[in-house]
Write a protein that holds these residues in place. Structure first.
Motif, PDB file in Angstrom:
ATOM      1  N   TRP A  54      34.590   3.419  32.220  1.00 35.37           N
ATOM      2  CA  TRP A  54      33.403   3.620  33.163  1.00 35.37           C
ATOM      3  C   TRP A  54      32.541   4.762  32.894  1.00 35.37           C
ATOM      4  O   TRP A  54      31.356   4.540  32.961  1.00 35.37           O
ATOM      5  CB  TRP A  54      34.191   3.545  34.638  1.00 35.37           C
ATOM      6  CG  TRP A  54      33.019   3.673  35.626  1.00 35.37           C
ATOM      7  CD1 TRP A  54      32.339   2.606  36.104  1.00 35.37           C
ATOM      8  CD2 TRP A  54      32.674   4.715  36.509  1.00 35.37           C
ATOM      9  NE1 TRP A  54      31.541   2.974  37.073  1.00 35.37           N
ATOM     10  CE2 TRP A  54      31.618   4.359  37.323  1.00 35.37           C
ATOM     11  CE3 TRP A  54      33.056   6.037  36.564  1.00 35.37           C
ATOM     12  CZ2 TRP A  54      31.245   5.255  38.266  1.00 35.37           C
ATOM     13  CZ3 TRP A  54      32.510   7.005  37.269  1.00 35.37           C
ATOM     14  CH2 TRP A  54      31.677   6.470  38.193  1.00 35.37           C
ATOM     15  N   ILE A  55      33.049   6.032  32.575  1.00 35.86           N
ATOM     16  CA  ILE A  55      32.566   7.099  32.262  1.00 35.86           C
ATOM     17  C   ILE A  55      31.540   6.945  30.971  1.00 35.86           C
ATOM     18  O   ILE A  55      30.329   7.251  31.320  1.00 35.86           O
ATOM     19  CB  ILE A  55      33.235   8.639  32.354  1.00 35.86           C
ATOM     20  CG1 ILE A  55      34.017   8.673  33.631  1.00 35.86           C
ATOM     21  CG2 ILE A  55      32.502   9.523  31.757  1.00 35.86           C
ATOM     22  CD1 ILE A  55      34.921   9.655  33.365  1.00 35.86           C
ATOM     23  N   GLN A  56      32.220   6.457  30.137  1.00 36.61           N
ATOM     24  CA  GLN A  56      31.424   6.137  29.025  1.00 36.61           C
ATOM     25  C   GLN A  56      30.193   5.154  28.966  1.00 36.61           C
ATOM     26  O   GLN A  56      29.260   5.341  28.314  1.00 36.61           O
ATOM     27  CB  GLN A  56      32.560   5.879  27.676  1.00 36.61           C
ATOM     28  CG  GLN A  56      31.869   5.475  26.527  1.00 36.61           C
ATOM     29  CD  GLN A  56      32.943   5.424  25.511  1.00 36.61           C
ATOM     30  OE1 GLN A  56      33.910   5.704  25.329  1.00 36.61           O
ATOM     31  NE2 GLN A  56      32.471   4.496  24.429  1.00 36.61           N
ATOM     32  N   GLU A  57      30.735   3.978  29.449  1.00 38.53           N
ATOM     33  CA  GLU A  57      29.615   2.942  29.513  1.00 38.53           C
ATOM     34  C   GLU A  57      28.664   3.023  30.588  1.00 38.53           C
ATOM     35  O   GLU A  57      27.403   2.805  30.403  1.00 38.53           O
ATOM     36  CB  GLU A  57      30.295   1.642  29.444  1.00 38.53           C
ATOM     37  CG  GLU A  57      31.251   1.393  28.256  1.00 38.53           C
ATOM     38  CD  GLU A  57      32.035   0.026  28.035  1.00 38.53           C
ATOM     39  OE1 GLU A  57      31.879  -0.564  29.042  1.00 38.53           O
ATOM     40  OE2 GLU A  57      32.776  -0.193  27.309  1.00 38.53           O
ATOM     41  N   GLU A  58      29.245   3.354  31.846  1.00 33.49           N
ATOM     42  CA  GLU A  58      28.381   3.113  33.000  1.00 33.49           C
ATOM     43  C   GLU A  58      27.479   4.272  33.274  1.00 33.49           C
ATOM     44  O   GLU A  58      26.504   4.492  33.425  1.00 33.49           O
ATOM     45  CB  GLU A  58      29.094   2.865  34.088  1.00 33.49           C
ATOM     46  CG  GLU A  58      29.754   1.458  34.116  1.00 33.49           C
ATOM     47  CD  GLU A  58      28.518   0.358  34.446  1.00 33.49           C
ATOM     48  OE1 GLU A  58      27.580   0.547  35.264  1.00 33.49           O
ATOM     49  OE2 GLU A  58      28.682  -0.717  33.906  1.00 33.49           O
ATOM     50  N   LEU A  59      28.124   5.515  33.124  1.00 32.75           N
ATOM     51  CA  LEU A  59      27.441   6.617  33.300  1.00 32.75           C
ATOM     52  C   LEU A  59      26.733   7.186  31.893  1.00 32.75           C
ATOM     53  O   LEU A  59      26.066   8.411  31.892  1.00 32.75           O
ATOM     54  CB  LEU A  59      28.518   7.938  33.708  1.00 32.75           C
ATOM     55  CG  LEU A  59      29.111   7.541  35.216  1.00 32.75           C
ATOM     56  CD1 LEU A  59      29.941   8.821  35.730  1.00 32.75           C
ATOM     57  CD2 LEU A  59      28.140   6.977  36.244  1.00 32.75           C
ATOM     58  N   GLU A  60      27.264   6.608  30.830  1.00 30.48           N
ATOM     59  CA  GLU A  60      26.880   7.039  29.421  1.00 30.48           C
ATOM     60  C   GLU A  60      27.088   8.519  29.126  1.00 30.48           C
ATOM     61  O   GLU A  60      26.308   9.395  28.699  1.00 30.48           O
ATOM     62  CB  GLU A  60      25.113   6.957  29.397  1.00 30.48           C
ATOM     63  CG  GLU A  60      24.666   5.273  29.694  1.00 30.48           C
ATOM     64  CD  GLU A  60      23.124   5.173  29.668  1.00 30.48           C
ATOM     65  OE1 GLU A  60      22.351   6.128  29.362  1.00 30.48           O
ATOM     66  OE2 GLU A  60      22.815   3.971  30.112  1.00 30.48           O
ATOM     67  N   LEU A  61      28.539   9.003  29.281  1.00 25.12           N
ATOM     68  CA  LEU A  61      28.799  10.153  29.046  1.00 25.12           C
ATOM     69  C   LEU A  61      29.948  10.055  28.122  1.00 25.12           C
ATOM     70  O   LEU A  61      31.167  10.426  28.552  1.00 25.12           O
ATOM     71  CB  LEU A  61      29.143  10.927  30.518  1.00 25.12           C
ATOM     72  CG  LEU A  61      28.017  11.289  31.235  1.00 25.12           C
ATOM     73  CD1 LEU A  61      28.685  11.652  32.763  1.00 25.12           C
ATOM     74  CD2 LEU A  61      26.971  12.164  30.773  1.00 25.12           C
TER      75      LEU A  61
END
Length: 260
Positions: A54-61
């Motif tokens: 979720w952090i990687q894909e949705e927040l782009e982090l």
């Protein structure tokens, strides 16, 4: 962290569901807020591959996700998970970070059973009564609670009683308060038990209980005054046009608190 905090990172289109409190979060700021205020609820139900994705894909982090992934499943040190998240947006002030360090040191020094009890307490504070009941009941299956911490079994029974009462399971709540009193014989535990008795006993049964337990007049009067004070609290006015909305809110909150 005081005051309003503007989002410094992308807001997710798809939220991350925090199972412990049945809540969706949409930003890193919301995640930080949850972690900071619910240390005892930080476990594998939130720190997992789903969160990293979720952090990687949705927040782009992606860099933050990469920092967390090596620690999944281990969770040996809260610092390895919490600090990278907080530092990503400098969420905490120096004073708040100092307080957090003290809280983490205290948590690490506590026995696992004490941490579990505090987890149950945090679930109650978040209105997740069914989940809290499960935690408390599992703890009570242990026979070493008093060896771990003096008064721990009594406290677990008392808090279990409170959680049950919030779900209107008054018979079960009464039994928990009774067991808490039997353990400690304290005035506070007796008062909790008698207040629960008031809610489900007839006046005759209640008076009989007062006599049976040889309750002092001062405590009888104190309970009477507390109940009278509660009865005088103004009720929220309900208009017919608001009933459907109130029922909908009540139903939604019930399903959230029971995890259903």
């Amino acid at each position: 962290m005081s005051g309003y905090i503007l989002c410094q990172t992308k807001k997710a289109e798809t939220p991350y569901f925090i199972e412990n409190i049945s809540t969706n979060i949409y930003s890193l700021e919301e995640l930080c807020y949850y972690l900071y205020h619910n240390l005892y609820l930080v476990d594998k139900t939130i720190i997992n591959e789903g969160l990293c994705t979720w952090i990687q894909e949705e927040l782009e982090l992606p860099r933050l996700a990469a920092k967390l992934r090596p620690h999944l499943g281990k969770f040996a040190s809260a610092e390895d998970v919490l600090y990278p998240v907080f530092k990503e947006i400098n969420y905490l002030s120096y004073e708040e970070l100092r307080i957090l360090n003290g809280q983490l040191a205290k948590l690490d020094a506590e026995a696992p059973a004490v941490r579990e009890k505090r987890k149950g307490d945090s679930l109650v504070e978040n209105g997740m009564y069914v989940n809290a009941i499960r935690v408390y009941e599992k703890l009570l299956q242990r026979d070493d609670l008093e060896k771990i911490s003096d008064g721990l079994r009594e406290n677990v029974y008392h808090n279990l009683g409170c959680a049950c009462s919030y779900l209107f399971q008054m018979e079960k709540a009464l039994d928990c308060f009774r067991k808490a009193y039997e353990i400690s014989q304290s005035r506070e535990a007796l008062k909790s038990y008698l207040l629960a008795c008031q809610s489900i006993c007839t006046p005759i049964e209640y008076e009989s209980k007062l006599t049976e337990l040889d309750v002092e007049e001062e405590l009888r009067q104190e309970i009477k005054e507390d109940l009278e004070h509660f009865a005088k609290r103004p009720e929220k006015e309900v208009y017919s046009r608001n009933i459907d909305t109130m029922l909908e809110e009540f139903t939604r909150e019930y399903h959230r608190s029971t995890g259903s």
